[in-house]
Scaffold this active site. Structure first.
Site, short mmCIF file in Angstrom:
data_model
loop_
_atom_site.label_atom_id
_atom_site.label_comp_id
_atom_site.label_asym_id
_atom_site.label_seq_id
_atom_site.Cartn_x
_atom_site.Cartn_y
_atom_site.Cartn_z
N THR A 65 43.61 50.05 35.25
CA THR A 65 43.91 51.01 36.32
C THR A 65 45.10 51.87 35.91
O THR A 65 46.00 51.41 35.19
CB THR A 65 44.29 50.31 37.66
OG1 THR A 65 45.37 49.41 37.41
CG2 THR A 65 43.11 49.57 38.25
N TYR B 299 39.50 55.89 38.39
CA TYR B 299 38.85 54.56 38.38
C TYR B 299 37.53 54.60 39.15
O TYR B 299 36.51 54.07 38.70
CB TYR B 299 39.83 53.57 39.01
CG TYR B 299 39.45 52.11 38.97
CD1 TYR B 299 39.85 51.29 37.90
CD2 TYR B 299 38.74 51.52 40.01
CE1 TYR B 299 39.53 49.94 37.88
CE2 TYR B 299 38.42 50.17 39.99
CZ TYR B 299 38.82 49.38 38.93
OH TYR B 299 38.50 48.04 38.93
N LYS C 287 33.90 53.80 37.53
CA LYS C 287 33.13 52.65 38.02
C LYS C 287 31.81 53.09 38.65
O LYS C 287 30.80 52.37 38.57
CB LYS C 287 33.96 51.84 39.02
CG LYS C 287 35.16 51.13 38.38
CD LYS C 287 34.73 50.07 37.38
CE LYS C 287 35.87 49.20 36.88
NZ LYS C 287 35.43 48.14 35.96
N ALA D 52 35.89 44.62 30.55
CA ALA D 52 37.23 45.19 30.31
C ALA D 52 37.48 46.40 31.20
O ALA D 52 36.62 47.28 31.31
CB ALA D 52 37.36 45.60 28.84
N GLY D 53 38.63 46.43 31.82
CA GLY D 53 38.95 47.57 32.68
C GLY D 53 40.44 47.68 32.92
O GLY D 53 41.16 46.69 32.86
N TYR E 266 38.10 43.07 46.16
CA TYR E 266 39.47 42.76 45.73
C TYR E 266 39.58 41.26 45.41
O TYR E 266 39.39 40.41 46.28
CB TYR E 266 40.47 43.19 46.81
CG TYR E 266 40.68 44.69 46.79
CD1 TYR E 266 41.79 45.24 46.17
CD2 TYR E 266 39.73 45.56 47.33
CE1 TYR E 266 41.97 46.61 46.11
CE2 TYR E 266 39.90 46.93 47.28
CZ TYR E 266 41.03 47.45 46.67
OH TYR E 266 41.20 48.81 46.61
N ILE E 267 39.87 40.97 44.15
CA ILE E 267 39.89 39.61 43.62
C ILE E 267 41.34 39.27 43.26
O ILE E 267 42.08 40.15 42.79
CB ILE E 267 38.98 39.50 42.36
CG1 ILE E 267 37.56 40.05 42.64
CG2 ILE E 267 38.92 38.06 41.86
CD1 ILE E 267 36.76 39.34 43.70
N GLN F 249 42.66 56.49 43.27
CA GLN F 249 41.82 56.03 42.15
C GLN F 249 40.69 57.02 41.85
O GLN F 249 39.54 56.59 41.62
CB GLN F 249 41.24 54.65 42.45
CG GLN F 249 42.26 53.52 42.34
CD GLN F 249 41.59 52.16 42.21
OE1 GLN F 249 40.66 51.84 42.95
NE2 GLN F 249 42.05 51.36 41.26
N GLN G 227 38.35 55.13 46.36
CA GLN G 227 39.62 54.52 46.77
C GLN G 227 40.74 55.52 46.59
O GLN G 227 40.85 56.15 45.53
CB GLN G 227 39.90 53.26 45.93
CG GLN G 227 41.28 52.66 46.10
CD GLN G 227 41.60 52.25 47.53
OE1 GLN G 227 40.74 51.73 48.25
NE2 GLN G 227 42.82 52.50 47.98
N PRO H 172 32.69 43.72 42.12
CA PRO H 172 33.64 42.86 42.82
C PRO H 172 34.44 43.69 43.83
O PRO H 172 34.74 44.85 43.59
CB PRO H 172 34.58 42.35 41.71
CG PRO H 172 33.88 42.65 40.42
CD PRO H 172 33.04 43.86 40.69
#
Ligand code: CAA
Length: 240
Positions: free
Chosen positions: A86, A147, A151, A83-84, A179-180, A144, A141, A177
């Site tokens: 932004t 975030y 992370k 779960a996350g 960028y998905i 971010q 990033q 991961p």
């Protein structure tokens, strides 16, 4: 009897692919979600995977949710902390609320989920904890700070807990991961997204299933000697 796997944020995005892949690999899967009832219902209708609603940011809700899953499905052997959220903003515009929401979900959330489950894993002398971190916890990033901090914290948590779990056959690993192709990445302004794709050597976004397959490996008995590690799956965008 098949092992029970719990996937947080497991009804959408990368989490939905993880839930499905674990089910296909023979696990009994519980998919946690926080808010989107409609998506959760559609997910259960499509896959037959049960969904459970609570926020990973709430410790007591996590403890109660884990108990409910275990009462209904049996002892949990595999926990995927996926779960996350932004709340992107350049730092000069980032509010304390945006900082707090991301830390509470993306970092404290994995404490809240893992801590109530930990005594049971120790007693049963088996466990697989898989934390979904991010390329942005490795490289940082723009927009971010919240975030990336959370992370990166997930990676420290993974390495510390791997040392504690080892004696009881509990492995703790992370996947980062890149960028998905999920709603989270599609929410990035198109121009920014195009510039991101230009930085990915394979020339495309990743697919959620490409992360799910790594989870299935880490959950398996075959991965018993892999602990405290980070698997990067980012199309060559960043070598940690
Ligand atoms: N590097 C350097 N500068 C950047 C930048 C970057 N990556 N991105 C934006 N900027 C610049 C812009 O060019 C702009 O500069 P100017 O003022 O000179 O024009 C400035 O930063 C942005 O200023 P704005 O006032 O327009 O910013 P905003 O308040 O409207 O915020 C934003 C816009 C939130 C930064 C938006 O551009 C955005 O969402 N960027 C993407 C951030 C990102 O990559 N998030 C990852 C989401 S996916 C994810 O998190 C999943 C995962 O794990 C990989």
């Amino acid at each position: 009897m098949s092992k029970v796997a719990l996937v947080t944020g497991g009804s959408r995005g990368i989490g939905a692919a993880i839930s499905k892949a674990l089910k296909d690999a023979g696990y009994t899967v519980a998919a946690n979600y926080a808010g989107n009832d409609e998506a959760a219902k559609a997910f259960t209708d499509e896959t037959g995977i049960k969904t459970y609603k609570w926020s990973v940011a709430d410790y007591d809700a996590c403890a109660a949710g884990i108990k409910q899953v275990e009462d209904e499905l049996g002892p949990i052997a595999v926990l995927v902390n996926n779960a996350g959220i932004t709340r992107d903003a350049p730092f000069h515009k980032m509010t304390p609320q945006q900082w707090k929401e991301v830390i509470d979900t993306n970092l404290t959330g994995i404490f809240n989920m893992t801590h109530p489950l930990w005594p049971g894993l120790r007693d049963r002398k088996f466990g697989r904890i898989i934390n979904i971190s991010s390329i942005n916890g490795q490289k940082g990033q723009f927009a971010q700070a919240n975030y990336s901090a959370a992370k990166a914290g997930d990676l420290g948590f993974t390495k510390a807990l791997a040392q504690e779990g080892a004696r009881n056959n509990i492995t703790v690993n992370a996947i980062c991961p890149g960028y998905i192709a999920t709603e989270m990445v599609m929410a990035v302004p198109e121009k920014v997204r195009e510039s991101i794709i230009a930085q990915i050597p394979v020339g495309r976004l990743g697919e959620p299933e490409e992360i799910a397959r790594a989870v299935v490996f880490l959950a398996s008995d075959d991965a018993g000697f892999v602990t405290g590690s980070t698997i990067s799956a980012n199309g060559g965008q960043y070598f940690a």
